[in-house]
Design an enzyme around this catalytic site. Structure first.
Site, PDB file in Angstrom:
ATOM      1  N   CYS A  52      57.545  27.680  34.277  1.00 51.09           N
ATOM      2  CA  CYS A  52      58.262  28.156  35.664  1.00 51.09           C
ATOM      3  C   CYS A  52      57.958  29.622  35.747  1.00 51.09           C
ATOM      4  O   CYS A  52      58.439  30.581  34.954  1.00 51.09           O
ATOM      5  CB  CYS A  52      59.782  27.732  35.566  1.00 51.09           C
ATOM      6  N   CYS A  55      61.555  31.762  35.239  1.00 56.73           N
ATOM      7  CA  CYS A  55      62.145  31.915  34.019  1.00 56.73           C
ATOM      8  C   CYS A  55      61.886  33.059  33.182  1.00 56.73           C
ATOM      9  O   CYS A  55      60.939  33.605  33.184  1.00 56.73           O
ATOM     10  CB  CYS A  55      61.872  30.487  32.945  1.00 56.73           C
ATOM     11  N   HIS A 115      67.284  27.661  34.252  1.00 58.28           N
ATOM     12  CA  HIS A 115      66.478  26.975  35.141  1.00 58.28           C
ATOM     13  C   HIS A 115      66.913  25.721  35.664  1.00 58.28           C
ATOM     14  O   HIS A 115      66.868  25.325  36.806  1.00 58.28           O
ATOM     15  CB  HIS A 115      65.062  26.407  34.356  1.00 58.28           C
ATOM     16  N   ASN A 155      66.445  28.744  50.284  1.00 60.75           N
ATOM     17  CA  ASN A 155      66.012  27.333  50.666  1.00 60.75           C
ATOM     18  C   ASN A 155      66.128  26.418  49.383  1.00 60.75           C
ATOM     19  O   ASN A 155      65.759  26.796  48.318  1.00 60.75           O
ATOM     20  CB  ASN A 155      64.558  27.379  50.832  1.00 60.75           C
ATOM     21  N   SER A 163      59.813  25.489  46.760  1.00 57.40           N
ATOM     22  CA  SER A 163      58.404  25.018  45.873  1.00 57.40           C
ATOM     23  C   SER A 163      58.941  25.082  44.410  1.00 57.40           C
ATOM     24  O   SER A 163      58.161  24.648  43.478  1.00 57.40           O
ATOM     25  CB  SER A 163      57.447  25.671  46.328  1.00 57.40           C
ATOM     26  N   HIS A 166      64.024  26.159  40.155  1.00 52.76           N
ATOM     27  CA  HIS A 166      64.741  27.506  39.413  1.00 52.76           C
ATOM     28  C   HIS A 166      65.720  27.951  40.558  1.00 52.76           C
ATOM     29  O   HIS A 166      65.027  28.387  41.661  1.00 52.76           O
ATOM     30  CB  HIS A 166      63.823  28.203  38.854  1.00 52.76           C
ATOM     31  N   HIS A 168      66.811  30.025  43.189  1.00 48.01           N
ATOM     32  CA  HIS A 168      66.473  31.480  43.581  1.00 48.01           C
ATOM     33  C   HIS A 168      66.780  31.507  45.047  1.00 48.01           C
ATOM     34  O   HIS A 168      66.695  30.597  45.797  1.00 48.01           O
ATOM     35  CB  HIS A 168      65.218  31.754  43.247  1.00 48.01           C
ATOM     36  N   GLN A 170      65.595  34.422  48.512  1.00 49.96           N
ATOM     37  CA  GLN A 170      64.498  35.194  49.058  1.00 49.96           C
ATOM     38  C   GLN A 170      65.456  36.297  50.088  1.00 49.96           C
ATOM     39  O   GLN A 170      66.314  36.299  50.607  1.00 49.96           O
ATOM     40  CB  GLN A 170      63.495  34.550  49.748  1.00 49.96           C
TER      41      GLN A 170
END
Ligand SMILES: O=P(O)(O)O[C@H]1O[C@H](CO)[C@@H](O)[C@H](O)[C@H]1O
Ligand SMILES: O=P(O)(O)O[C@H]1O[C@H](CO)[C@@H](O)[C@H](O)[C@H]1O
Lengths: 349, 349
Positions: A52, A55, A115, A155, A163, A166, A168, A170
């Site tokens: 990943c 990570c 993760h 998202n 995609s 993990h 996250h 933006q």
């Protein structure tokens, strides 16, 4: 004679933030679903995944290495849509072929070194850390005078084009105000100039009286299904205080926001006993663009699921070509969400 | 010094039909795709499926039976979103909670008795039959004086929410003009009043000179990727003649339209050697609403695929909250489509 009822009859509702209508067809959920069934989100991720790029300690695609971070962590998106050094330029052929260059800065924010977790599974302290990084980024990005708007979003779930599982989010910061934010600026400004009061503050008053679409409230925030919601379980988090962006929150409000985020995402996960996919993001005042007394901070959640963990609402032919359209009423959706436990289903005994 | 190039640098483009912008990030397709991969469309349907509610002679969910139809065939949708007998009514609480009842008629059009075919696989005669039924329905639906707009569309592929693979489209006719059509009416009217010429006619002139975004033209229609396209391989079919709706087409134009539909959908299928999913539909003048000299008939195709038969473009966080955004340029997309054979890949030797 039958009289018109919002709970029964097809109708359209007005979105006060965009000036657009949504079509509501309450009777329509009766149709059987013979269409596409989505795969359920996988639920067996390791705490750390060596493959990943988010990570701690791992290599990223630009060759750099993540630090061994222990809270949330942000960096410039290795595949940014917007770049800082875009040459300035314009095209205009007869007013019919018009284009303008656009520059910006795109960031990725890892919410946690772990993760395998998602927002509702983070502790309130960890969520406060995510909010702190949003505020720090917002402050820093608005230092660039060419930046006019900062879009913070997440998202969640591969069904929402995410995609990497993990946890996250933006941030896309850019040199002009995007279309959806422009619409909301316009409508809030109109209301403010006319009434000398905030559009969302006035709206909140009615919702808190009616209570039909309220999911919950805490000291500083209200979670509700907006009267004009498009997505089946769409919600908004609205601050009780009229503030124009995330940097204005007090410590008390930050703690309330962490609490509200944890609660709302937990209700979502509990609704269909699945890691509930959505796109969510804050709307706030443009930056480097004068005063915006009309702007009231809020956060939209757009989740695609309609009937279960595997059947989503498709926004397709009629919706793309003609008009947003929903099947269940906002009032029904709010009642469903209100009914869920605020203890995450994974940790329920 | 670098100069601004549409083919290289992030920029925004203006949509003359809606007045909204789209963000274009040409460099962005370089990012690796680690996200969701769709299942390929199944390709082994029988000519007749006893369980399909659209096949000739079969039972429908309202208990009725389809006739043994041999061309295309239409009927009232058993799960209509809009109903003819909706009681008329309104709500308005302080201008903030506004709703209005909406009535309408929803139809389903089976394009062919054959369960296993799709538009590009129909003969020109069969396609002419589909166009005839669109025209007949449009005429008939506009006889109802409460109908103000008639949306003809097709959702193709389960990825586009289509719940039955039998080739079919829909018509939603309703008592008000939907949001997207209202935007296009406004922009076409503005242009018409200012220039005494059609917006799309003037746009077509420039496109036919530049040719960069033209996919093909025949005697009466042009297929192009609009300058402001949102979806990766979005196209428009525009009639060369300024007509306000499908009922105005001559026999010659109907034959050209059949030809254009067959060609465009064949190029689409050939692009990724798959039954290419999309939502497509006509935009035309509102009905029972006076003259609309500004209105120019056209048809939009919104296909979701981006990179291959299994990787689509996700319109999610940034797109929903801020601004439509695309990765490849419209010019690149048009060149890719132009390059395809117009013989369907399934029938190629
Ligand atoms: O009417 P259908 O084919 O059952 O349903 C499909 O098309 C409709 C109109 O675009 C959408 O509202 C639905 O979400 C979609 O699944
Ligand atoms: O940036 P990511 O996570 O690779 O990509 C995801 O979010 C973007 C912003 O909403 C979208 O443009 C992409 O279609 C989606 O797959």
């Amino acid at each position: 004679e039958d009289t018109f009822k919002l709970s029964e009859h097809p109708h359209k509702r007005y979105n006060i933030l965009t000036g657009e209508w949504v079509l509501v067809a309450p009777h329509r959920t009766k149709r059987p679903w013979q269409g596409k069934v989505e795969a359920e989100a996988a639920n067996n991720r390791p705490e750390y995944d060596p493959a990943c790029y988010l990570c701690p300690g791992n290599k990223r695609s630009d060759g750099s290495q993540n630090p061994a971070y222990t809270k949330s962590y942000s960096f410039i998106n290795d595949f940014s849509s917007l770049l800082q050094d875009t040459p300035v330029g314009k095209t205009d052929i007869g007013g019919l072929l018009k284009a303008e260059s656009q520059s910006g800065i795109c960031k990725v924010i890892s919410f946690s070194p772990r993760h395998d977790l998602t927002l509702p599974e983070l502790s309130l302290e960890e969520l406060a850390g995510v909010i702190d990084i949003w505020i720090a980024e917002y402050r820093e990005l608005s230092q660039h005078s060419f930046i006019k708007y900062i879009q913070i979003f997440e998202n969640k779930g591969d069904i929402m084009g995410c995609s990497n599982p993990h946890p996250h989010g933006q941030i896309w910061a850019q040199s002009s105000v995007p279309v959806e934010v422009e619409k909301e600026t316009l409508k809030q400004k109109e209301h403010y100039l006319k009434n000398r009061s905030g559009l969302l503050a006035d709206y909140l008053k009615i919702e808190l009286e009616q209570r039909e679409r309220i999911v919950f409230e805490n000291n500083d925030f209200v979670a509700l299904v907006p009267f004009w919601a498009i997505w089946p379980y769409e919600t908004m988090l609205i601050s009780k205080r009229h503030v124009k962006d995330v940097t204005e929150f007090t410590n008390h409000e930050k703690a309330s926001l962490a609490e509200a985020l944890k609660k709302l995402t937990t209700l979502y996960d509990n609704l269909f006993k699945t890691s509930f996919p959505y796109s969510a993001g804050m709307h706030q005042a443009p930056v480097n663009d004068g005063e915006h007394p009309e702007w009231h901070w809020h956060m939209h959640f757009y989740p695609p699921l309609l009937r279960s963990a595997t059947v989503k609402k498709f926004m397709v032919g009629y919706e793309l070509l003609a008009n947003a359209q929903r099947d269940i009423t906002p009032e029904f959706a709010a009642a469903q969400l209100r009914q869920q436990s605020d203890i995450h289903y994974k940790t329920q005994a």
